[in-house]
Design an enzyme around this catalytic site. Structure first.
Site: not given
Ligand code: CO
Length: 469
Positions: A232-233, A236, A262
Site C-alpha cells: 500500500h505505502e 503511494h 489513495e
Molecule cells: Co493510503
C-alpha cells in the site's frame, strides 16, 4: 525521535506553519498571483496549473482569520489527548465536548470561506479539491446499496467456513524484512529515492524530490499485515517517485488529491497484490527465501485469506468489500454534523444504528465504535471520503489498464510488474499535479468518476471466490 523532543518539535513546526500561512496570504504574494491569473494566455500548461493550484489555496486561506487557524490547531492538539483517554476508557461522553467545539470551529471556517450548496463542501475541498457533497451523495448512495447486495450474496456462501480454517504460518521478522524489500523492489520502488523504516502505523512521507520514504510494522505471527501495508505505502511512494523530473521544485511534483493518491496505493495493494496471480508469484519468491515457513501455506490459501470478507468493527482492519460502508457511514454523519442536522451528542447512537443496518454488527463499546479513528479529534472533518474515492478511482483506472495491457495476470505471475508501472507512470504519475482529479479521470478513462467500475470488480472477483456468479 525521543519522546522528550515532542513538545519542542510541536513548537517548531507550529512556528513554521504560522510563517508559511503569513507568507501565503501576504499582500505581495496575493497581488502577484492576481496579476498572473488575469494574464494566463501566454502561459504553458504547467504554468497555468501552478497558478490554478496556488490561487485555489490562496482564495481559501485569505478568508480564514489567522486567529481561527491557531484556535483550531490548539483545540485539536488538546482534543487529541482527550480522545486518547476517552478511547482507552471507551467513554464517548468524555470526548463529546471537544467534538462539539471542533465542529463549531469548523463551521466557522465554512462560513468565512463561503459556499454555494453545503458548508461541508468547504471541508471536502481541503482534501479533495473541487469535490462536492452533492456529487458524493450520488456516488456513495449507489455504492452503499450495491455493496450491501454483494455482502448478502457472500453471507450465504460455504466458502466462508473453509477460509476460517486456514492457518497463517509465523515468519521471523528478519525474513519478513528481507522479503518485503525484495517484493517492493520487484514492484518498482526505487531505493535510490527512498527507504523503508519501521513505525507503529505504516505511512509514506515525502521529504523532498528524490526522497520518498515509507514505514511498515511487522508481526511475527501474521506476515500478511506487513506485506499488504508495505505494498500500500509502496503505491503511494511510487506515485511520488515517478513524477516527471521537469516538475521538480515547481510545486507540481505532488499528487493531485488524497483520493487520487489513495487510488494508487489501492491499485497496488488491492487490484494487484490481492490477485491470484500475485499470490503465485509471492509464494514462489517467499519459498526461495524461507522455505521452512512458506511451505506451510499455498498460493490458493493465501489468496483466500487476502480476500476474506467479514463484517468487522474497525475500519482499518476490514476487507475490500465492507471497507467502503465504514467510510459512507462516517460521511453521512459528518456532513450532517457540519450542517447542524444532528448534534455531536447524537453521533454515537446513530453510529451504532448504522453499523447494524449496513454491516449487521454492533460495537461492544465506544472504543471499537465511534472513538476508533483519530481523524475527528485532530480536526480532520471531510477527510474520510477520500479513502473510498481511492477505491473507486483505482477500479476505474484499472479497468482501462486491463484493456490496454494484454494478459496482465501472466506478467504478474512471473514478477514482471514493469508494464503496469509504465502504464501508471504514462497515464498518471508523470503528470504530478498538472490536472485536477476530474480532468485526470476523464483523460485516463474517458468518463467521469462512477462507482459502477468498482461494483463490477467486486462482483467479478468475489463472485468467483464465493461462488455466487
Ligand atoms: Co493510503
Amino acid at each position: 525521535m525521543p519522546k522528550s523532543g515532542i513538545e519542542g518539535k510541536a513548537r517548531q513546526t507550529g512556528y513554521i506553519a504560522k510563517l508559511l500561512h503569513k507568507k501565503s496570504i501576504s499582500k505581495e504574494f496575493g497581488q502577484a498571483l492576481k496579476y498572473i491569473k488575469s494574464n494566463t494566455e501566454k502561459l504553458k500548461l504547467e504554468e497555468k496549473a501552478m497558478v490554478r493550484n496556488l490561487y485555489h489555496e490562496y482564495e481559501r486561506d485569505i478568508k480564514i482569520p489567522t486567529k481561527l487557524v491557531t484556535e483550531i490547531v490548539e483545540v485539536s492538539s488538546r482534543s487529541q489527548k482527550v480522545w486518547e483517554e476517552a478511547k482507552r476508557s471507551s467513554d464517548f461522553d468524555k470526548f463529546e465536548p471537544y467534538l462539539t467545539k471542533l465542529v463549531k470551529l469548523k463551521r466557522e471556517v465554512c462560513e468565512k470561506v463561503g459556499y454555494d450548496d453545503s458548508p461541508y463542501d468547504v471541508l471536502l475541498d481541503s482534501y479533495e479539491p473541487y469535490m462536492k457533497e452533492k456529487t458524493l451523495d450520488k456516488i456513495f448512495s449507489s455504492l452503499r446499496d450495491d455493496t450491501i447486495k454483494v455482502l448478502g450474496k457472500i453471507e450465504g456462501s460455504k466458502v466462508k467456513e473453509k477460509i476460517g480454517k486456514i492457518k497463517i504460518p509465523s515468519i521471523p521478522i528478519d525474513v519478513q524484512k528481507e522479503l518485503n524489500k525484495a517484493v517492493v523492489a520487484d514492484l518498482g520502488y526505487d531505493f535510490s529515492s527512498g527507504r523503508i523504516d519501521e513505525a507503529e502505523h505504516p505511512f509514506t512521507t515525502w521529504i523532498t524530490t528524490g526522497d520518498i520514504r515509507f514505514t511498515t510494522h511487522y508481526y511475527e505471527e501474521n506476515f500478511i499485515q506487513a506485506l499488504t501495508s508495505s505494498i500500500h505505502e509502496c503505491g503511494h511512494s511510487m506515485y511520488e517517485q515517478n513524477h516527471d523530473k521537469k516538475l521538480a521544485f515547481t510545486g507540481l511534483d505532488e499528487g493531485i488529491s488524497l483520493g487520487i493518491h489513495e487510488s494508487q496505493s489501492r491499485t497496488w495493494e488491492n487490484q494487484i497484490a490481492r490477485s491470484m496471480a500475485f499470490c503465485k508469484y509471492f509464494i514462489k519468491k517467499a519459498r526461495k527465501i524461507y522455505d521452512k515457513g512458506f511451505r506451510k501455506i499455498s498460493a490458493d490459501d493465501l489468496f483466500l485469506i487476502l480476500n476474506e470478507v467479514k463484517p468487522g468493527m474497525i475500519r482499518i482492519r476490514v476487507d475490500e468489500v465492507t471497507y467502503n460502508l465504514h467510510v459512507v457511514l462516517r460521511f453521512e454523519l459528518e456532513k450532517k454534523l457540519i450542517k447542524g442536522n444532528i448534534k455531536p451528542k447524537d453521533v454515537n447512537e446513530i453510529w451504532i444504528e448504522k453499523m447494524k443496518e449496513y454491516l449487521g454488527v454492533k460495537p461492544k463499546n465506544d472504543g471499537e465504535g465511534v472513538l476508533q479513528d483519530v481523524h475527528w479529534s485532530s480536526g480532520l472533518l471531510g477527510y474520510f471520503p477520500t479513502y473510498s474515492l481511492g477505491n473507486l478511482y483505482a477500479a476505474q483506472f484499472c479497468s482501462k489498464m486491463e484493456e490496454d495491457i494484454q494478459d496482465i495476470d501472466s506478467k504478474v505471475e512471473i514478477g514482471n510488474f514493469k508494464p503496469i508501472l509504465k502504464w501508471l507512470t504514462d497515464k498518471i504519475y508523470r503528470f504530478g499535479h498538472i490536472y485536477t482529479a476530474d480532468e485526470l479521470c476523464k483523460k485516463v478513462t474517458g468518463k467521469k468518476l462512477d462507482s459502477k467500475y468498482f461494483v463490477k470488480y467486486l462482483n467479478k472477483k468475489y463472485g468467483k471466490i464465493y461462488k455466487f456468479l
